[in-house]
Design a protein around this motif. Structure first.
Motif, mmCIF file in Angstrom:
data_model
loop_
_atom_site.group_PDB
_atom_site.id
_atom_site.type_symbol
_atom_site.label_atom_id
_atom_site.label_comp_id
_atom_site.label_asym_id
_atom_site.label_seq_id
_atom_site.Cartn_x
_atom_site.Cartn_y
_atom_site.Cartn_z
ATOM 1 N N LEU A 22 3.844 3.275 4.562
ATOM 2 C CA LEU A 22 4.731 4.193 3.851
ATOM 3 C C LEU A 22 5.513 3.501 2.738
ATOM 4 O O LEU A 22 5.696 4.073 1.658
ATOM 5 C CB LEU A 22 5.691 4.869 4.834
ATOM 6 N N PHE A 23 5.997 2.280 2.979
ATOM 7 C CA PHE A 23 6.690 1.538 1.920
ATOM 8 C C PHE A 23 5.775 1.343 0.721
ATOM 9 O O PHE A 23 6.179 1.528 -0.422
ATOM 10 C CB PHE A 23 7.173 0.178 2.426
ATOM 11 N N ARG A 24 4.531 0.939 0.958
ATOM 12 C CA ARG A 24 3.598 0.715 -0.150
ATOM 13 C C ARG A 24 3.216 2.016 -0.847
ATOM 14 O O ARG A 24 3.017 2.041 -2.047
ATOM 15 C CB ARG A 24 2.343 -0.016 0.338
ATOM 16 N N HIS A 94 -8.714 0.751 -5.233
ATOM 17 C CA HIS A 94 -7.459 0.048 -4.944
ATOM 18 C C HIS A 94 -6.292 0.796 -5.580
ATOM 19 O O HIS A 94 -5.231 0.929 -4.974
ATOM 20 C CB HIS A 94 -7.541 -1.395 -5.448
ATOM 21 N N ARG A 95 -6.484 1.289 -6.779
ATOM 22 C CA ARG A 95 -5.435 2.070 -7.450
ATOM 23 C C ARG A 95 -5.049 3.282 -6.611
ATOM 24 O O ARG A 95 -3.870 3.588 -6.458
ATOM 25 C CB ARG A 95 -5.948 2.538 -8.819
ATOM 26 N N ASP A 96 -6.035 3.955 -6.046
ATOM 27 C CA ASP A 96 -5.793 5.215 -5.349
ATOM 28 C C ASP A 96 -5.347 5.048 -3.901
ATOM 29 O O ASP A 96 -4.937 6.016 -3.267
ATOM 30 C CB ASP A 96 -7.059 6.078 -5.395
ATOM 31 N N GLU A 97 -5.392 3.857 -3.370
ATOM 32 C CA GLU A 97 -5.008 3.599 -1.975
ATOM 33 C C GLU A 97 -3.789 2.682 -1.902
ATOM 34 O O GLU A 97 -3.818 1.664 -1.215
ATOM 35 C CB GLU A 97 -6.185 2.967 -1.222
ATOM 36 N N SER A 98 -2.715 3.049 -2.549
ATOM 37 C CA SER A 98 -1.534 2.178 -2.590
ATOM 38 C C SER A 98 -0.980 1.874 -1.200
ATOM 39 O O SER A 98 -0.470 0.784 -0.961
ATOM 40 C CB SER A 98 -0.448 2.788 -3.467
ATOM 41 N N CYS A 102 -2.484 -3.840 -2.112
ATOM 42 C CA CYS A 102 -1.718 -5.066 -2.284
ATOM 43 C C CYS A 102 -0.207 -4.791 -2.264
ATOM 44 O O CYS A 102 0.295 -3.996 -3.062
ATOM 45 C CB CYS A 102 -2.105 -5.723 -3.607
ATOM 46 N N PRO A 103 0.522 -5.461 -1.372
ATOM 47 C CA PRO A 103 1.971 -5.271 -1.322
ATOM 48 C C PRO A 103 2.686 -5.818 -2.556
ATOM 49 O O PRO A 103 3.778 -5.364 -2.883
ATOM 50 C CB PRO A 103 2.400 -6.005 -0.055
ATOM 51 N N VAL A 104 2.076 -6.764 -3.250
ATOM 52 C CA VAL A 104 2.697 -7.295 -4.469
ATOM 53 C C VAL A 104 2.762 -6.194 -5.516
ATOM 54 O O VAL A 104 3.824 -5.943 -6.107
ATOM 55 C CB VAL A 104 1.933 -8.534 -4.989
ATOM 56 N N ALA A 105 1.648 -5.526 -5.751
ATOM 57 C CA ALA A 105 1.618 -4.448 -6.740
ATOM 58 C C ALA A 105 2.518 -3.287 -6.332
ATOM 59 O O ALA A 105 3.172 -2.675 -7.170
ATOM 60 C CB ALA A 105 0.183 -3.959 -6.942
ATOM 61 N N ALA A 106 2.560 -2.995 -5.053
ATOM 62 C CA ALA A 106 3.314 -1.838 -4.584
ATOM 63 C C ALA A 106 4.815 -2.080 -4.475
ATOM 64 O O ALA A 106 5.601 -1.155 -4.673
ATOM 65 C CB ALA A 106 2.768 -1.380 -3.226
ATOM 66 N N SER A 158 -1.489 -7.356 -10.786
ATOM 67 C CA SER A 158 -0.619 -6.381 -10.123
ATOM 68 C C SER A 158 0.089 -5.478 -11.135
ATOM 69 O O SER A 158 0.250 -4.281 -10.885
ATOM 70 C CB SER A 158 0.387 -7.083 -9.206
ATOM 71 N N GLY A 159 0.479 -6.015 -12.275
ATOM 72 C CA GLY A 159 1.108 -5.196 -13.311
ATOM 73 C C GLY A 159 0.149 -4.166 -13.879
ATOM 74 O O GLY A 159 0.526 -3.012 -14.123
#
Length: 192
Positions: A22-24, A94-98, A102-106, A158-159
């Motif tokens: 949920l956080f991501r 990966h974009r659609d499954e936040s 990756c927790p860094v990107a999220a 990640s950006g």
């Protein structure tokens, strides 16, 4: 009535799994304890049996998600070329499954506003990933790559993923991912 230690461990794990996803998916500030506990199928009162605060839960969720992401990355880096790794990270999937990505990107931008202990957890559990990336990039370039350079490489990835996620037009979002792939490939293969 007391529960067996296995029950408490399983309950704690359910809370951590729900919180991490949920956080991501929604962001730290947007997710309250009620939502986390409902997702875990538990009452809010149960929360305080396992964690002192939401911040303590966040630190544990970061630790787990960063360590898990590191393991996945290490497996991906084994014998892989730069293009394979970059394309997997900057993929539409990966974009659609936040929530599972990756927790860094999220979470990096939000974690930067949290207390020092939380930022320390983030940095210390992201460090092995940066070290692995530095070693891997060094082997590709034929000369040592510093951890700071690996961080810049991860920052580009990640950006780019963050910008692609924030762009509502799918075509434009896909174009951002493709441009990120090209930029990362140039950076990943270039000898500084």
């Amino acid at each position: 009535m007391r529960y067996a230690p296995e029950h408490n461990d399983a309950t704690r794990e359910r809370i951590l799994e729900a919180a991490s996803r949920l956080f991501r998916e929604h962001g730290i500030a947007a997710v309250g304890l009620a939502k986390i506990m409902a997702e875990a199928g538990l009452t809010v009162g149960t929360f305080y049996t396992h964690f002192k605060s939401k911040e303590a839960l966040l630190r544990e969720a970061l630790l787990r998600s960063l360590d898990a992401r590191h393991e996945v990355l290490e497996q991906a880096l084994l014998g892989a070329d730069v293009e394979t790794v970059v394309r997997a990270y900057l993929s539409p999937e990966h974009r659609d499954e936040s929530g599972r990505g990756c927790p860094v990107a999220a979470l990096a931008a939000e974690v930067a506003r949290h207390p020092r202990a939380t930022r320390h957890t983030f940095a210390s559990h992201n460090a092995p990933t940066l070290d692995a990336l530095a070693t891997w990039l060094s082997s590709r370039r034929g000369k040592a790559v510093a951890r700071a350079d690996a961080a810049a490489f991860l920052g580009l990835l990640s950006g780019t993923l963050q910008l692609a996620r924030a762009t509502p037009d799918q075509g434009e979002s896909d174009a951002i991912l493709a441009a990120g792939v090209r930029a990362a490939l140039r950076l990943g293969e270039r000898t500084p």
